[in-house]
Design an enzyme around this catalytic site. Structure first.
Site, mmCIF file in Angstrom:
data_model
loop_
_atom_site.group_PDB
_atom_site.id
_atom_site.type_symbol
_atom_site.label_atom_id
_atom_site.label_comp_id
_atom_site.label_asym_id
_atom_site.label_seq_id
_atom_site.Cartn_x
_atom_site.Cartn_y
_atom_site.Cartn_z
ATOM 1 N N CYS A 30 66.498 24.394 -34.762
ATOM 2 C CA CYS A 30 67.041 23.782 -35.975
ATOM 3 C C CYS A 30 65.884 23.327 -36.868
ATOM 4 O O CYS A 30 64.769 23.096 -36.405
ATOM 5 C CB CYS A 30 67.978 22.628 -35.636
ATOM 6 S SG CYS A 30 67.332 21.414 -34.466
ATOM 7 N N SER A 78 64.284 21.541 -31.527
ATOM 8 C CA SER A 78 64.017 21.059 -32.884
ATOM 9 C C SER A 78 62.724 21.661 -33.401
ATOM 10 O O SER A 78 61.820 21.984 -32.625
ATOM 11 C CB SER A 78 63.882 19.537 -32.885
ATOM 12 O OG SER A 78 62.635 19.147 -32.319
ATOM 13 N N ASP A 79 62.619 21.803 -34.729
ATOM 14 C CA ASP A 79 61.308 22.078 -35.296
ATOM 15 C C ASP A 79 60.432 20.858 -35.013
ATOM 16 O O ASP A 79 60.928 19.756 -34.777
ATOM 17 C CB ASP A 79 61.413 22.362 -36.799
ATOM 18 C CG ASP A 79 60.248 23.217 -37.301
ATOM 19 O OD1 ASP A 79 59.229 23.310 -36.599
ATOM 20 O OD2 ASP A 79 60.368 23.792 -38.399
ATOM 21 N N CYS A 80 59.127 21.064 -35.044
ATOM 22 C CA CYS A 80 58.234 20.061 -34.468
ATOM 23 C C CYS A 80 58.226 18.754 -35.246
ATOM 24 O O CYS A 80 57.956 18.731 -36.451
ATOM 25 C CB CYS A 80 56.842 20.644 -34.308
ATOM 26 S SG CYS A 80 56.877 21.979 -33.071
ATOM 27 N N SER A 86 60.841 17.085 -35.973
ATOM 28 C CA SER A 86 61.954 16.914 -36.908
ATOM 29 C C SER A 86 62.929 15.823 -36.461
ATOM 30 O O SER A 86 63.656 15.279 -37.298
ATOM 31 C CB SER A 86 62.692 18.230 -37.147
ATOM 32 O OG SER A 86 63.245 18.729 -35.975
#
Length: 752
Positions: free
Chosen positions: A236, A269-271, A273
């Site tokens: 995401c 998750s994107d880093c 986020s």
């Protein structure tokens, strides 16, 4: 020095205390093994497994693991899970994805995935890499300014979806069964295509997206990745969609990705986020509430420390249950088991014998060269001036800031390549070169080096200008302000072209489109090539195309707009469809009707092809379940809801005769477009099929194309409902046109 062989991640045969535990028994179902392990973990141990640098569980013989590795177009060291050194100094660096997409060769995309996963497994066996790779990026290249458009397969959702499925199959293995070679990840879900523009960055951006655009554009590649590619992970994104952070939206994650699409894997998750939605977006009032929100929404793994720090307190406060935490951990552990990480000694497993000899091998490097050749697009060829000839062009001036490029050729999210062949080196293998940079870098801030470049062009028998962009102009967190060449590049090109003794060829390196109208219209510039970012062998591939060793057959995977397209067009406006009432031009070839520099699908060859439709139906019946007849069609739309049609194996076949009418053998990309009925909200045309065919000079081939009616001839209405419009659909293949009339056929009893 030599790399250290990978130690067993868990279930070490030498560890008598754990090897007999049920989660280590390979004769049991993965589901049962996971359940056994979850029953042994404490809450404190579970929360430490919710993050990318997952902690070990020494008492159960489980080592720590770094989940974050990247393999966008080759094994990369961008993520901390992979390192180069020792027996693995580098890995094969393929062209950037936008370049590979231009080949429109789905089998090539899968073959690259297989090679990348071979090298990833070899490096894992050597103790230098992980098995979870957060690639590919399958976002839609919606706005030409986006710095990360280079990482994507372009602007068309069908192309992006097929790319996603085929590259993922190559990475994960397609031998059947549940076992994974490596675990891929399709990112960034969803409507993520802005990094930093006009004072708005991705950490604060709320993408206001209509349901119609989500369903028929932004979500299509992800759906294909999950349902057809069987990807093991979805990431995401940072942004919000309609006011909700994607990583905290149960509609997107739990109900769509895991529910409707049936993801068999984990959501990451994107880093940072999760931290972003709390600290930057202020979505929740406490960090514990943020941790609870994302876990409840369906997030399984946090790239970042946030969940490891705050989840235990969230459980203690009753905001999220331990059972929900266990569900998240079970999803990640299941993937690790499918990778064989709980099966003991790595060398005894499938792919366990891959090693240094399988990285940067001759065959892998040859595939990188072939991929670059297949991705180079011939945009202009007046005369024709190309291909060049060793006899007629014994000397070539090679000019431009990218003329001797190395790092620029591999784009972003790259690793350490096996080696480089620069354009200067590649051309030098064919003829004598006279090299002048002309500009010190792509910014081309002054004209101090122009004199040398003009002088070289006056001497040489032909001139090749290698210009364009690099990661200082377009990259992650760097969106472009405009579409023109940077600095004084245009001035240099025009001066060199007017002075050149022989033909002038412009070669462009870039991820995004560039407005080179001036060069297209300049009679002194005989030919233009777009090479994208062509990877480690890019210079050799460019030279092979320039001198005719390879006949170009690639097509643009995105529209090249004029600079004027950007007038009063914010990147933040997500609408795909044009709206004349507010002077909104629309996005991509599907909805934009204005002037272009080069259209989507443009690409020339050194030969010529003629298409004829040999056989295609003029009418086609779409079976409708009689139980839905009363509400399946409407007078106003004259369409059938896709979920009311009997879609299984519903496809129409079109046979095309393709003749190579030129004097050279060549590969040709067949692009089949449909223009559906449906009013002003339907695309003006949409790609429904593509095929890559090789045809010898003077020969003709019959090509069969299967078009899945429900998937490709449907459109999404304003309410977000996918429908098949009845009536006349126009098929376009090059200059060939064919009309097919779709009509509803009720199957079964209609009850009043």
């Amino acid at each position: 020095m030599s790399a250290t062989a990978a130690q067993p991640f868990a279930c070490d045969p030498a560890d008598s205390a754990t090897k007999t535990l049920s989660f280590c028994r390979t004769d049991l179902r993965v589901k049962d093994r996971v359940m056994d392990l979850m029953g042994r973990l404490t809450l404190q141990e579970k929360v430490k497994l919710l993050v990318n640098n997952a902690a070990g569980v020494p008492r159960l013989g489980i080592r720590g693991y770094e989940w974050w590795s990247e393999a966008l177009h080759g094994v990369s060291n961008v993520g901390p899970g992979t390192k180069f050194g020792g027996d693995f100094p580098g890995a094969t660096s393929f062209p950037q994805v936008i370049t590979t997409a231009a080949s429109f060769n789905a089998s090539l995309w899968e073959e690259i995935g297989k090679v990348v996963s071979d090298e990833a497994r070899a490096m894992y066996n050597g103790g230098l890499a992980g098995l979870t790779y957060w690639s590919p990026n399958v976002n839609i290249f919606r706005d030409p300014r986006w710095g990360r458009g280079q990482e994507t397969p372009g602007e068309d959702p069908v192309v992006a979806g097929i790319y996603a499925a085929r590259y993922v199959r190559g990475l994960q293995g397609s031998d059947g069964g549940d076992r994974l070679k490596v675990a891929a990840c399709c990112k960034h879900y969803t409507a993520y295509d802005l990094d930093n523009w006009g004072g708005v960055d991705r950490f604060h951006f709320n993408a206001k997206v209509k349901e119609q655009d989500l369903k028929d554009t932004f979500d299509i590649p992800f759906r294909s990745c999950v349902k057809e590619g069987k990807v093991a992970s979805v990431m995401c994104s940072y942004n919000q969609v309609n006011g909700i952070p994607t990583c905290a939206d149960p509609k997107l994650l739990r109900r769509t990705v895991r529910g409707a699409w049936r993801l068999n894997g984990y959501i990451v998750s994107d880093c940072d986020s999760v931290g972003v939605l709390f600290n930057n977006q202020h979505y929740t009032s406490s960090p514990e509430a943020a941790a609870a929100a994302v876990i409840k929404a369906g997030l399984d793994l946090d790239c970042g420390p946030f969940l490891a720090v705050h989840t235990e307190n969230a459980v203690q406060k009753g905001l999220v249950s331990e059972a929900e935490v266990s569900e998240a951990v079970a999803n990640t552990v299941t993937v690790q088991m499918r990778l064989g990480m709980f099966d003991g000694e790595p060398s005894a497993q499938p792919y366990g014998k891959l090693g240094p000899k399988d990285v940067c091998s001759t065959s892998h490097q040859e595939l990188a060269l072939e991929a670059a050749r297949q991705g180079i697009v011939l945009l202009k060829n007046d005369g024709p001036v190309l291909p060049l000839s060793r006899r007629r062009h014994p000397s070539v001036a090679v000019i431009g800031p990218n003329s001797d490029a190395t790092l620029t050729m591999i784009g972003n999210y790259a690793g350490v390549p096996c080696g480089y062949t620069t354009p200067l080196q590649g051309i030098g293998k064919y003829t004598r070169t006279i090299h002048e940079a002309g500009c010190g870098d792509v910014a081309c801030a002054n004209d101090t080096l122009f004199g040398g470049a003009v002088g070289a062009a006056r001497q040489a028998d032909a001139t090749v200008l290698v210009m364009g962009l690099d990661q200082s102009i377009e990259a992650e967190f760097v969106d472009r302000a405009g579409l023109l060449l940077p600095g004084r590049q245009q001035e240099l090109i025009s001066k060199v072209a007017s002075a050149s003794k022989g033909p002038t060829i412009l070669v462009l390196m870039s991820g995004g489109p560039v407005d080179v109208s001036f060069a297209h219209n300049d009679p002194h510039i005989g030919a233009i090539l777009w090479a994208g970012y062509p990877g480690q062998a890019g210079g050799a591939a460019i030279a092979d195309v320039l001198f005719g060793t390879h006949n170009p057959g690639a097509k643009l995977p995105m529209t090249w707009y004029p600079q004027g397209y950007l007038n009063n067009l914010p990147m933040t406006t997500m609408d795909m469809r044009a709206d004349p009432s507010r002077n909104y031009p629309g996005r991509t070839y599907r909805f934009y009707k204005g002037p272009v520099v080069y259209p989507f699908g443009h690409g020339m060859s050194y030969t010529s092809f003629v298409h004829t439709i040999a056989d295609a139906p003029k009418a086609f019946s779409v079976p409708v379940d009689g139980r839905h007849h009363s509400n399946a069609t409407t007078v106003s739309s004259k369409s059938i809801r896709v979920n009311h049609a009997k879609c299984e194996r519903l496809a129409l076949r079109v046979h095309l005769d393709v003749k190579n009418t030129g004097s050279r053998d060549g590969s040709h990309t067949l692009l089949v477009f449909s223009s559906p009925p449906g009013g002003d909200w339907a695309p003006q045309k949409q790609l429904v099929a593509f095929e890559k065919v090789s045809i010898r000079a003077g020969e003709q081939r019959r090509v069969g194309v299967s078009i899945r009616v429900c998937k490709y001839l449907s459109v999404v209405d304003r309410l977000g409902v996918r429908r098949i419009p009845m009536g006349e659909h126009g098929l376009h293949i090059g200059d060939a046109r064919h009309a097919i009339s779709l009509e509803a056929q009720t199957i079964g009893v209609i009850r009043s």
